[in-house]
Each structure stands twice: as structure tokens, then as C-alpha cells.
Design a protein around this motif. Structure first.
Motif, PDB file in Angstrom:
ATOM      1  N   TRP A 161       1.477   1.474  -5.892  1.00  0.00           N
ATOM      2  CA  TRP A 161       0.990   2.823  -6.143  1.00  0.00           C
ATOM      3  C   TRP A 161       2.015   3.631  -6.941  1.00  0.00           C
ATOM      4  O   TRP A 161       2.080   4.864  -6.842  1.00  0.00           O
ATOM      5  CB  TRP A 161       0.637   3.545  -4.854  1.00  0.00           C
ATOM      6  N   GLU A 180       0.301  -3.568  -4.737  1.00  0.00           N
ATOM      7  CA  GLU A 180      -0.155  -2.207  -4.480  1.00  0.00           C
ATOM      8  C   GLU A 180       1.037  -1.268  -4.230  1.00  0.00           C
ATOM      9  O   GLU A 180       1.183  -0.670  -3.176  1.00  0.00           O
ATOM     10  CB  GLU A 180      -1.142  -2.152  -3.311  1.00  0.00           C
ATOM     11  N   GLY A 203      -3.003   4.049  -7.841  1.00  0.00           N
ATOM     12  CA  GLY A 203      -3.091   2.863  -6.990  1.00  0.00           C
ATOM     13  C   GLY A 203      -2.627   1.615  -7.705  1.00  0.00           C
ATOM     14  O   GLY A 203      -2.107   1.645  -8.827  1.00  0.00           O
ATOM     15  N   ARG A 218       0.838  -1.199   0.000  1.00  0.00           N
ATOM     16  CA  ARG A 218       0.000   0.000   0.000  1.00  0.00           C
ATOM     17  C   ARG A 218       0.876   1.253   0.000  1.00  0.00           C
ATOM     18  O   ARG A 218       0.942   1.995   0.967  1.00  0.00           O
ATOM     19  CB  ARG A 218      -0.960   0.010   1.190  1.00  0.00           C
TER      20      ARG A 218
END
Length: 365
Positions: A48, A46, A75, A15
Motif C-alpha cells: 500500500w 500489498e 493499495g 496489507r
């Protein structure tokens, strides 16, 4: 450097990777009870990352970086790091319902296909599973082993008992049975409000559990997914030669030739008494053996029995007794339909095969 046939790996949903590169660099140099050597393979989901970002923003010393950024949107994205000493090659495989990066790794004894996959929660589950199956069939023609790493956003109660099985989890579980794959993660990987909740991040491979071990590590930074560390070892201990004993024989009672009336009479008049020895450390076992022997002696007088030696496979392990003649015919029909598809490559023949394949999988459960 790791042995050429062994591979350590890490997989996690970061993330946002950019603000965790330093921590990841430190992790690759750390020796813990779960990582005895630096991982040769790192799969990040992920990231990003943006297409315009330079690779130097995510570089780690001693590793080559392979990126698959999300196109035209924020993302998602995946990044795969491979140690400099690995012999790797990118595989030309693309998925529309997931962000993925596929590579092959050549070791001394085998070629391993590795996929780093992030499936967004809103992607089409049926189409994703169909794409993944096509990818598996493609790489199985080129590579001896397969390793799928990533965040699949799927749940199955056989992976984690507290999870409710969803549609994709059921489809993936069936896919594993069909292609002799193992899903190795059996602990929560997604954290909600600091509580481990669900098993969403998976490690699926052609390796049995005794050749691939996985363990949880803390998340990278403030990510809500734990880090999975694993070790592949394809040198299992040599099994001792199997010797045959008469006790290994199967006893079959020929009930079509039985005399039920005389058997009931004999049992009614039998005492099956037993006087235990006061010095016997296991009187219950002794009584059981005595009672069983007397019962079988009576049974053999009134019902014919025959002994057969169990069939064994080429590796001298017992054959699977649940494979009946009818089931064997169904399996042969599945193979016949698969050969037909390989010859014609038509959608109709593929559906014809998958219908029979799913039918056989259901019968085997």
C-alpha cells in the motif's frame, strides 16, 4: 552471514507495510526454531505504498529495498528486501496483470531468479498465467533456478485438500508440471475471522522439496495472511551407490506362449498347504512366501517367463517405466515443435507447441 549457497527467506502479504516496519525489523533479528539465521530475502505483498513515499519510510537495517508500487491507485504494491551481502541484480521483467519485482541472486554455485508477485483477485487469470509463463521461459535462459514468492489468489486441492480448485489454480498447477516446478506451501495462509481458511500465498521453485523447506509464522500485525519462512539448501546428502541384485530384475510372463488349460489343471490339483512353525514370529509372512513360491513354480511350468534388468538413467536411478514408445514419440514431437518456435518466434508456432505440451502433460498424469 549465511553460507553462500543457502538462503533463508520470508514472504507475506502485509496489507500496509508502513505500520509494520518495526515489527519486520524485529523479526529479522529474532532466532526461532524456524529461523536459525536472519532471512537474506524478504518478499512483501500489498505494501500500500505510494509512489511519493520515501524509501526511508520502509528501510530496514542491513537490507536493500526494492519497490514496485501500484501506479495511479491505492493499495497493492510489492517490496523486496535483500541482505547487503547478497549479489543481486534487477531483471527487466514486467507484468500487466500483477504487481511484481524480479531480481537475480548470484551464489557460489548457481544463479537464482526471484520474483515477488501480488496478483489482484480481479485481474485476468488467463492473461496472468500466460504472462507468468513467458516470464519463466525468459528467466530460465539466464538463471539455473527460479523462486516465485507471493499472493497469487489461486486455489488448488493438491496444495490444500480443503480448497476447491479454481481456474487459475489448475493453470498454475499445469504450469508447474510443464516446467518442473514445485509448489511448496501445503498449509492455510489466508485467515478469515481468525480461522485459517485457504492457501493463497505460494512458494514455487525449481528446487525439490528436500532442498527447500517452508514453515508458517504468525501474521505481521493485523494482516489476514500468515508469514511464510523458508530455507533453501542445495547440498543434498550424497546417495549411496546403487548395487544390482537379482531381485531387482523384472519378470515378464510371455502369455502368448501359455498353456491355460494345463495351468488350470495344475492349480486345481495343487494343495498349496503349509504347516506353520510354532516358534515362527511372523507366520503370516512365512505362509505368504511359501504360497507365492509354490504358485510361481507351477506357473513357470505352463507359461514361459523371462527376466530383464531395469534400465537406469545416468545417475544410476531406475528409468521411468511409464514412458512407453508411443509416449516417447509424443515427447519428441513436443521438443520438435519447441525447437521450431525458438527458430521462428511466431505466435502460431508457439500455440502449436503449447497444444502438444499440454497433450503430453495430460498423458503423463
Amino acid at each position: 552471514m549465511q553460507p553462500s549457497t543457502d538462503i533463508n527467506f520470508l514472504s507475506t502479504n502485509a496489507r500496509c507495510l508502513f505500520n509494520k516496519v518495526d515489527e519486520l525489523q524485529t523479526l529479522t533479528r529474532t532466532t526461532t526454531s524456524n529461523i536459525t539465521n536472519a532471512p537474506a530475502l524478504i518478499a512483501i505483498q500489498e505494501t500500500w505504498a505510494d509512489e511519493g513515499d520515501a524509501d526511508s519510510m520502509y528501510a530496514i537495517d542491513g537490507y536493500r529495498l526494492h519497490r514496485a508500487d501500484r501506479q495511479n491507485n491505492f493499495g497493492g504494491g510489492v517490496a523486496t528486501y535483500t541482505a547487503d551481502h547478497l549479489n543481486t541484480q534487477r531483471l527487466d521483467i514486467n507484468m500487466t496483470q500483477a504487481e511484481s519485482f524480479w531480481i537475480s541472486i548470484k551464489t557460489t554455485n548457481y544463479t537464482l531468479a526471484v520474483a515477488n508477485i501480488y496478483r489482484p483477485p480481479r485481474s485476468d487469470t488467463a492473461q496472468f498465467c500466460a504472462e507468468l509463463e513467458n516470464c519463466i521461459r525468459t528467466v530460465k535462459e539466464k538463471c539455473r533456478h527460479i523462486l516465485l514468492l507471493g499472493d497469487f489468489n489461486a486455489k488448488h486441492s493438491s496444495w490444500l485438500a480443503s480448497d476447491a480448485t479454481d481456474r487459475l489454480g489448475e493453470d498454475l498447477n499445469t504450469l508447474c508440471h510443464t516446467y518442473s516446478l514445485t509448489q511448496h506451501v501445503t498449509f492455510p495462509t489466508y485467515i478469515h475471522r481468525q480461522v485459517p481458511l485457504s492457501c493463497l500465498d505460494l512458494v514455487i521453485s525449481t528446487f525439490p522439496t528436500n532442498n527447500l523447506n517452508v514453515h508458517p509464522l504468525p501474521p505481521l500485525g493485523a494482516s489476514d495472511h500468515i508469514t511464510i519462512t523458508g530455507h533453501i539448501n542445495i547440498q543434498p546428502a550424497t546417495a549411496p551407490a546403487r548395487t544390482h541384485h537379482r531381485n531387482d530384475d523384472n519378470t515378464y510372463w510371455l502369455w502368448t506362449d501359455r498353456n491355460i488349460a494345463s495351468l488350470r489343471t495344475a492349480l486345481a490339483h495343487s494343495t498349496l498347504t503349509y504347516t506353520p512353525d510354532t516358534n515362527d514370529p511372523n507366520p503370516v509372512d512365512s505362509f505368504w512366501n511359501h504360497w507365492r513360491t509354490q504358485l510361481l513354480n507351477i506357473a513357470t511350468q505352463h507359461c514361459q517367463a523371462t527376466r530383464t534388468r531395469p534400465r537406469t538413467n545416468r545417475n544410476n536411478t531406475p528409468a521411468r517405466p511409464w514412458i512407453s514408445k508411443d509416449l516417447l514419440l509424443e515427447i519428441k514431437e513436443k521438443h520438435r515443435r519447441h525447437r521450431t518456435y525458438l527458430r521462428t518466434r511466431t505466435v502460431n508456432d508457439w500455440q502449436h507447441f503449447t497444444t502438444q505440451r499440454n497433450h503430453v502433460t495430460t498423458l503423463l498424469r
